[in-house]
Design an enzyme around this catalytic site. Structure first.
Site, PDB file in Angstrom:
ATOM      1  N   ASP A 132     -21.783 -38.814  14.157  1.00  0.00           N
ATOM      2  CA  ASP A 132     -21.857 -37.681  13.162  1.00  0.00           C
ATOM      3  C   ASP A 132     -23.117 -37.592  12.847  1.00  0.00           C
ATOM      4  OD1 ASP A 132     -19.201 -36.841  13.487  1.00  0.00           O
ATOM      5  OD2 ASP A 132     -18.422 -37.929  11.930  1.00  0.00           O
ATOM      6  N   ASP A 154     -17.266 -30.869  16.183  1.00  0.00           N
ATOM      7  CA  ASP A 154     -16.555 -30.721  14.929  1.00  0.00           C
ATOM      8  C   ASP A 154     -16.712 -29.212  14.366  1.00  0.00           C
ATOM      9  OD1 ASP A 154     -15.844 -33.324  14.651  1.00  0.00           O
ATOM     10  OD2 ASP A 154     -17.357 -33.803  13.257  1.00  0.00           O
TER      11      ASP A 154
END
Length: 180
Positions: A132, A154
């Site tokens: 991330d 995401d």
């Protein structure tokens, strides 16, 4: 190949683009950003000259919002790889089985599938967890100073999921479409 099949396959270009972009950017982040520190040098300062967006390299061994982070290690593959693969297989099956989806809904499905595959690739091939790297200021809303760090996959799942939900609410299947 029939026109009907081409119509159903075209949105999978989006799936491929999402997987490619997600993995290329994650590879760049892994190579150029140290873990848990904002980075990027002058480029990031020039592009994001405020506290709104940070590029920061973090790893997530759980799922959204680090849910399941405290689960035993032996359960994680079943819950974070096998279960999502089953969900994606169901979405793919439904996508090709039904004729009730609009064009927008087909593209939304393809975006959700692409994002799902992008994160599953990380779970299988990156033992340190899903990469991330986007951190956005959230101004204390819902108790977050910053939204939990996320990635392209995401964002794709969330945006396409919202789009799919809205199209189902705003444009429900027509009775003649369900009678076929």
């Amino acid at each position: 190949m029939t026109a009907k099949n081409k119509h159903k396959l075209m949105p999978f270009l989006l799936t491929s683009l999402i997987i490619l972009a997600d993995q290329l950017v994650k590879g760049f982040i892994v190579k150029n950003w140290p873990l848990r520190s904002p980075g990027g040098g002058e480029f990031i300062k020039d592009v994001f000259d405020n506290d709104l967006i940070w590029i920061i390299h973090v790893r997530n061994k759980a799922i959204a919002f680090s849910l399941g982070n405290n689960l035993p290690e032996f359960l994680r593959p079943a819950l974070f790889i096998i279960l999502p693969l089953l969900v994606l297989a169901f979405l793919g099956w439904y996508y090709f089985k039904t004729n009730e989806l609009s064009n927008v809904q087909r593209w939304a499905f393809a975006g959700i599938i692409g994002g799902g595959i992008g994160n599953i690739v990380d779970r299988i091939f990156r033992p340190d967890g899903v990469v991330d790297f986007i951190s956005v200021k959230f101004y204390g809303f819902l108790g977050f100073d910053r939204w939990p760090t996320f990635n392209i996959a995401d964002a794709s799942v969330v945006i396409c999921g919202i789009l799919l939900f809205l199209t189902i609410i705003i444009f429900p299947p027509r009775p003649e479409a369900t009678a076929r």
